[in-house]
Design an enzyme around this catalytic site. Sequence first.
Site, mmCIF file in Angstrom:
data_model
loop_
_atom_site.group_PDB
_atom_site.id
_atom_site.type_symbol
_atom_site.label_atom_id
_atom_site.label_comp_id
_atom_site.label_asym_id
_atom_site.label_seq_id
_atom_site.Cartn_x
_atom_site.Cartn_y
_atom_site.Cartn_z
ATOM 1 N N LYS A 1 -17.906 -7.944 -15.100
ATOM 2 C CA LYS A 1 -18.781 -7.514 -14.292
ATOM 3 C C LYS A 1 -20.237 -7.316 -14.190
ATOM 4 O O LYS A 1 -20.681 -8.176 -13.675
ATOM 5 C CB LYS A 1 -18.115 -6.002 -13.590
ATOM 6 N N ALA B 1 -18.052 -16.813 13.659
ATOM 7 C CA ALA B 1 -17.838 -18.436 13.905
ATOM 8 C C ALA B 1 -16.870 -18.491 14.803
ATOM 9 O O ALA B 1 -17.126 -19.691 15.364
ATOM 10 C CB ALA B 1 -18.531 -19.610 12.664
ATOM 11 N N GLU C 1 -4.083 1.231 -15.667
ATOM 12 C CA GLU C 1 -2.690 -0.086 -16.198
ATOM 13 C C GLU C 1 -2.185 0.434 -17.689
ATOM 14 O O GLU C 1 -1.473 1.039 -18.113
ATOM 15 C CB GLU C 1 -3.209 -1.399 -17.226
ATOM 16 N N ARG D 1 4.322 -14.155 -7.946
ATOM 17 C CA ARG D 1 5.748 -14.324 -8.862
ATOM 18 C C ARG D 1 7.177 -14.675 -9.193
ATOM 19 O O ARG D 1 7.507 -15.095 -8.466
ATOM 20 C CB ARG D 1 5.399 -13.408 -10.587
ATOM 21 N N GLY E 1 -0.964 5.760 -11.730
ATOM 22 C CA GLY E 1 -0.859 4.429 -11.409
ATOM 23 C C GLY E 1 -2.891 3.663 -11.037
ATOM 24 O O GLY E 1 -3.102 2.986 -10.297
#
Length: 439
Positions: free
Chosen positions: A216, A43, A201, A55, A198
């Site tokens: 989800k 736009a 978790e 954090r 990785g």
Amino acid sequence: MSESSGMARKRPGDTWRIGVAGLGTVGAGLLTFLDERPGFAPAGCLAKVTGVSARSRSRPRPFDISGLPWFDDPVALAASPDIDIFVELVGGSDGPAKAAVEAALKAGKPVVTANKALIAEHGAELAALAEAQGVPLLFEAAVMGGTPAVKMLREAMVGDDIRSVAGILNGTCNYILTEMDSAGRSFADVLAEAQRLGYAEADPTTDVGGFDAAHKITILAALAFGCAPTYSAAEIEGIDQVELLDIKLARDLGYRVKLVASADRSPEGVLVRVHPALTPIAHPLAQTGGALNALFIEGQRIGRIFIQGPGAGAGPTAAAVAADIADVMTGAVRPVFQAPAGSLKPFTPIDRAKTEGRAYLRFLVKDEPGVIAAVSETLAEAGVSIESFLQKPVDNAQGVPIVLTTHAVVESVLMAAIDRIADLSSVLDRPRLLRIARI
Ligand SMILES: NC(=O)c1ccc[n+]([C@@H]2O[C@H](COP(=O)([O-])OP(=O)(O)OC[C@H]3O[C@@H](n4cnc5c(N)ncnc54)[C@H](OP(=O)(O)O)[C@@H]3O)[C@@H](O)[C@H]2O)c1
């Protein structure tokens, strides 16, 4: 946007000031994207980050934040008069993410988030707040990362009546199941490697327990059926109990085991569930390997649509966040969940005991004559019809594993049959049940 909207009004050439809370995988991806695309100007307006929060201010980041205004508290960033759009990339259904999103909406600022837990568990109340304030609440990145599923249901398919959505919505689980299948490795072994690399978790519960996929599919069900997201109604079973033996036996029967998330609508209500399921090897879901996501959407008029793509990762997810930012900048206006928030009702959950489906059962029997006949008779008496039968000696097993698949059977009938089989003196363990996907 309502007349009372507190949202900033912009003209071509103006700048939208963006506050980003959360500078982890997705936050870093977004800042990198905006760095790489300085001309990103939907736009005719430019997007500029004018505040960040995380954090730790001193943590090394893959980009320079020294020139950006820093906020210790994401809530303060959300309400800051120096931002026009608040982007929440902290995560978590409650805590700072929810407080910050609420603060931004109350301050009349559009919110873009990738947070499926927040939207699945509090989507209806946040949608009501957003619509009362006349500001968008967008979450394309929350489902399937960079693969556009949210806009497809909320916008492109709004002219149809969606009957069902079903797919693979958790890349970590799909990676683990794919590795177990292709390399013949155990769940624990593959999970440990995924954590080292990785992909998973340190606490994998949200993924392998099926909860992430349930968040989800809850969101997709709300968008597809025009209901309030009703996470509490989702039936959830993860992949942590899937054994390598089942994966191998399923393959012998022509199936792959996948974590399938599905939402089906019928006149009785909505069934939302996540569970490991056998999918025929040639089926596109079975062919969706590694960390990919995939989704079938079935509409009354459009028929079936299949999409497949990355469900996570900094680049794809940041692209989805950027697409939502573009929607805010271009002034696209939609109800958060297809229908105005005030009219959204929770799902009417379907009584699972009355649903019908095919099943895979695996159990150990004594190696003696007459066992197969006893099992077959018991199932027939219980009203379960066998589709295929496999008896496969396995080294070091206490007995002989029996695997069978059933024709479609009502859930309550199946459960009663399993109890009866488990009670047979020749059966050594309780049958392991996996569903055969209805796709
Ligand atoms: N990763 C993906 O591929 C992906 C895909 C789709 C959706 N999502 C969703 O996107 C969101 C972010 O995921 P992520 O993978 O980027 O997470 P992440 O890497 O763990 O990053 C989380 C970020 O939030 C910050 N944070 C945590 N607690 C905070 C607090 N109290 N105040 C301020 N900041 C705080 C962290 O700060 P520090 O950096 O200082 O620790 C970190 O920067 C989640 O909702 C996730 O479900 C992620």
